[in-house]
Design a protein around this motif. Structure first.
Motif, PDB file in Angstrom:
ATOM      1  N   THR A   1      -6.606   3.544 -11.346  1.00  0.00           N
ATOM      2  CA  THR A   1      -6.114   4.471 -12.365  1.00  0.00           C
ATOM      3  C   THR A   1      -4.953   3.861 -13.130  1.00  0.00           C
ATOM      4  OG1 THR A   1      -6.787   6.397 -11.064  1.00  0.00           O
ATOM      5  CG2 THR A   1      -5.124   6.760 -12.762  1.00  0.00           C
ATOM      6  N   VAL A   2      -4.054   3.188 -12.407  1.00  0.00           N
ATOM      7  CA  VAL A   2      -2.849   2.615 -13.012  1.00  0.00           C
ATOM      8  C   VAL A   2      -3.161   1.363 -13.816  1.00  0.00           C
ATOM      9  CG1 VAL A   2      -0.628   1.505 -12.475  1.00  0.00           C
ATOM     10  CG2 VAL A   2      -1.324   3.573 -11.250  1.00  0.00           C
ATOM     11  N   ALA A   3      -4.023   0.500 -13.265  1.00  0.00           N
ATOM     12  CA  ALA A   3      -4.318  -0.785 -13.903  1.00  0.00           C
ATOM     13  C   ALA A   3      -5.828  -0.998 -13.950  1.00  0.00           C
ATOM     14  CB  ALA A   3      -3.645  -1.917 -13.139  1.00  0.00           C
ATOM     15  N   PRO A   4      -6.542  -0.161 -14.682  1.00  0.00           N
ATOM     16  CA  PRO A   4      -8.005  -0.250 -14.683  1.00  0.00           C
ATOM     17  C   PRO A   4      -8.492  -1.594 -15.222  1.00  0.00           C
ATOM     18  CG  PRO A   4      -7.228   1.177 -16.464  1.00  0.00           C
ATOM     19  CD  PRO A   4      -6.040   0.877 -15.594  1.00  0.00           C
ATOM     20  N   GLY A   5      -9.465  -2.151 -14.522  1.00  0.00           N
ATOM     21  CA  GLY A   5     -10.062  -3.399 -14.974  1.00  0.00           C
ATOM     22  C   GLY A   5      -9.347  -4.653 -14.521  1.00  0.00           C
TER      23      GLY A   5
ATOM     24  N   VAL B   1       0.856  -1.187   0.000  1.00  0.00           N
ATOM     25  CA  VAL B   1       0.000   0.000   0.000  1.00  0.00           C
ATOM     26  C   VAL B   1       0.896   1.242   0.000  1.00  0.00           C
ATOM     27  CG1 VAL B   1      -2.027  -1.047   1.070  1.00  0.00           C
ATOM     28  CG2 VAL B   1      -0.222  -0.102   2.537  1.00  0.00           C
ATOM     29  N   SER B   2       0.454   2.261  -0.682  1.00  0.00           N
ATOM     30  CA  SER B   2       1.248   3.475  -0.815  1.00  0.00           C
ATOM     31  C   SER B   2       1.335   4.216   0.516  1.00  0.00           C
ATOM     32  CB  SER B   2       0.647   4.387  -1.879  1.00  0.00           C
ATOM     33  OG  SER B   2       0.660   3.756  -3.141  1.00  0.00           O
ATOM     34  N   PHE B   3       2.432   4.921   0.697  1.00  0.00           N
ATOM     35  CA  PHE B   3       2.643   5.712   1.906  1.00  0.00           C
ATOM     36  C   PHE B   3       3.590   6.855   1.553  1.00  0.00           C
ATOM     37  CE2 PHE B   3       5.636   2.214   1.761  1.00  0.00           C
ATOM     38  CZ  PHE B   3       6.867   2.805   2.023  1.00  0.00           C
ATOM     39  N   THR B   4       3.810   7.749   2.494  1.00  0.00           N
ATOM     40  CA  THR B   4       4.706   8.873   2.250  1.00  0.00           C
ATOM     41  C   THR B   4       6.086   8.355   1.839  1.00  0.00           C
ATOM     42  OG1 THR B   4       3.543  10.162   3.918  1.00  0.00           O
ATOM     43  CG2 THR B   4       5.718  10.965   3.251  1.00  0.00           C
TER      44      THR B   4
ATOM     45  N   THR C   1      -4.938   3.421  -1.899  1.00  0.00           N
ATOM     46  CA  THR C   1      -4.127   2.677  -2.861  1.00  0.00           C
ATOM     47  C   THR C   1      -4.998   1.961  -3.885  1.00  0.00           C
ATOM     48  OG1 THR C   1      -2.487   2.347  -1.121  1.00  0.00           O
ATOM     49  CG2 THR C   1      -2.247   1.035  -3.109  1.00  0.00           C
ATOM     50  N   VAL C   2      -6.148   1.465  -3.484  1.00  0.00           N
ATOM     51  CA  VAL C   2      -7.042   0.831  -4.446  1.00  0.00           C
ATOM     52  C   VAL C   2      -7.511   1.852  -5.481  1.00  0.00           C
ATOM     53  CG1 VAL C   2      -9.316  -0.240  -4.733  1.00  0.00           C
ATOM     54  CG2 VAL C   2      -7.757  -1.078  -2.980  1.00  0.00           C
ATOM     55  N   ARG C   3      -7.778   3.079  -5.050  1.00  0.00           N
ATOM     56  CA  ARG C   3      -8.134   4.118  -6.016  1.00  0.00           C
ATOM     57  C   ARG C   3      -6.968   4.370  -6.983  1.00  0.00           C
ATOM     58  NH1 ARG C   3     -10.534   6.645  -1.440  1.00  0.00           N
ATOM     59  NH2 ARG C   3      -8.701   7.992  -1.185  1.00  0.00           N
ATOM     60  N   GLU C   4      -5.755   4.387  -6.449  1.00  0.00           N
ATOM     61  CA  GLU C   4      -4.575   4.569  -7.290  1.00  0.00           C
ATOM     62  C   GLU C   4      -4.446   3.425  -8.295  1.00  0.00           C
ATOM     63  OE1 GLU C   4       0.258   5.390  -6.684  1.00  0.00           O
ATOM     64  OE2 GLU C   4      -1.022   4.904  -4.964  1.00  0.00           O
ATOM     65  N   LEU C   5      -4.671   2.198  -7.835  1.00  0.00           N
ATOM     66  CA  LEU C   5      -4.563   1.040  -8.723  1.00  0.00           C
ATOM     67  C   LEU C   5      -5.605   1.076  -9.831  1.00  0.00           C
ATOM     68  CD1 LEU C   5      -3.914  -1.846  -6.167  1.00  0.00           C
ATOM     69  CD2 LEU C   5      -2.313  -0.949  -7.871  1.00  0.00           C
TER      70      LEU C   5
END
Length: 308
Positions: free
Chosen positions: A238-242, A185-188, A232-236
């Motif tokens: 965008t990065v890997a839709p579907g 998961v993304s973090f600072t 992070t799921v929102r980020e994913l």
């Protein structure tokens, strides 16, 4: 459609069937297939049977780890498949017993230093032929492994090239594994996921690792499943839709909050995400006691969540 896609869609299709059945009985609930890590080893059927009895249902995924000091062992894959579970093999490009990990800098992979070794794995996986989720070089966006971006001089571009090279070598030997790309998961200060995504043509399943550390570590706080995963799921997406998402490592400590409630909330959160097709619980006593059975309340909550 190749074997990799068929094997994954069989798992996803099973999840969809469970979801449809649940919707007919209770529109608010979507059961999520679960899995666990197997610290006792994938060949120990007695250990698994004892845990299945405690959980009340059998896991859909069984995950374990293999370093680059190990040769392929298809008996482990076959033993897991015999239980009806999907093997999730986390393949870690390092020697965990060595003090110096410079040998495993990504530049060495791109120079071809490990090609022969990877081909041996490809031959073994091709000969095995069964479904395998292969999680190569996970958590690359966090700086705690020798293959991580920012460690050993590694760059994001080198990570992408190494991931593609390794899977290309495996496929050149006939191995048709489901390719699991699995960030933390993304973090600072973590590496942006877009920079380390190998591309849709090279990823079959998006894995995601995230934990609730509670107060087990100084400076951390109790975080709900939504707080751990939402951003992070929102980020994913965008990065890997579907792409289907597997929570490939997750767990909670007992320290700092109500773990039983966290377990219940995790399955509820996952069930509300249409692209989350399963989760794997890190069932180990390591940095803290992550195990399902760390307390009677936690064990009861897990049993209730996995036998809906």
């Amino acid at each position: 459609m190749d074997l990799t896609r068929r094997s994954f869609l069989a798992v996803a299709g099973g999840a969809a069937l469970l979801a449809a059945t649940a919707s007919a009985a209770s529109p608010a609930v979507r059961p999520v297939p679960f899995g666990v890590t197997v610290p006792w080893g994938p060949l120990d059927r007695a250990a698994l049977a004892a845990r299945v009895a405690a959980w009340g249902s059998a896991p859909r995924y069984l995950l374990w780890y293999a370093s680059f000091r190990e040769e392929p062992d298809v008996a482990k894959l076959a033993a897991v498949a015999a239980t009806g579970a999907v093997p999730v093999l986390t393949w870690e490009p390092w020697d965990p017993s060595a003090r110096n990990q410079k040998r495993y800098a990504l530049a060495r992979f791109l120079a071809g230093d490990f090609d022969a070794y990877v081909r041996r794995w490809g031959d073994a996986l091709a000969a095995y032929g069964g479904p395998v989720h292969l999680r190569f070089a996970h958590e690359m966006n966090a700086r705690h492994y020798p293959w991580s971006v920012g460690v050993n001089g590694n760059t994001a571009a080198q990570y992408v090239a190494t991931y593609r090279r390794v899977h290309g070598l495996l496929r050149s030997r006939g191995a048709t594994v489901a390719r699991v790309w699995s960030p933390n998961v993304s973090f600072t200060r973590s590496t942006p996921l877009a920079a380390v995504y190998p591309g849709d043509a090279h990823v079959d399943v998006v894995g995601l690792d995230g934990y609730n550390w509670g107060t087990a570590v100084r400076g951390q706080v109790w975080r709900s499943p939504a707080q751990v995963f939402d951003a992070t799921v929102r980020e994913l997406r965008t990065v890997a839709p579907g792409r289907p998402v597997l929570l490939s490592e997750t767990a909670s400590t007992e320290k700092g909050g109500d773990k039983a409630r966290w377990v219940t909330d995790l399955f509820a959160w996952a069930g509300a995400q249409p692209d989350v097709t399963g989760l794997v619980w890190f069932d180990e006593d390591k940095e803290t006691d992550w195990r399902v059975a760390s307390s009677p309340a936690s064990a009861a909550a897990f049993r209730a969540a996995t036998t809906l």
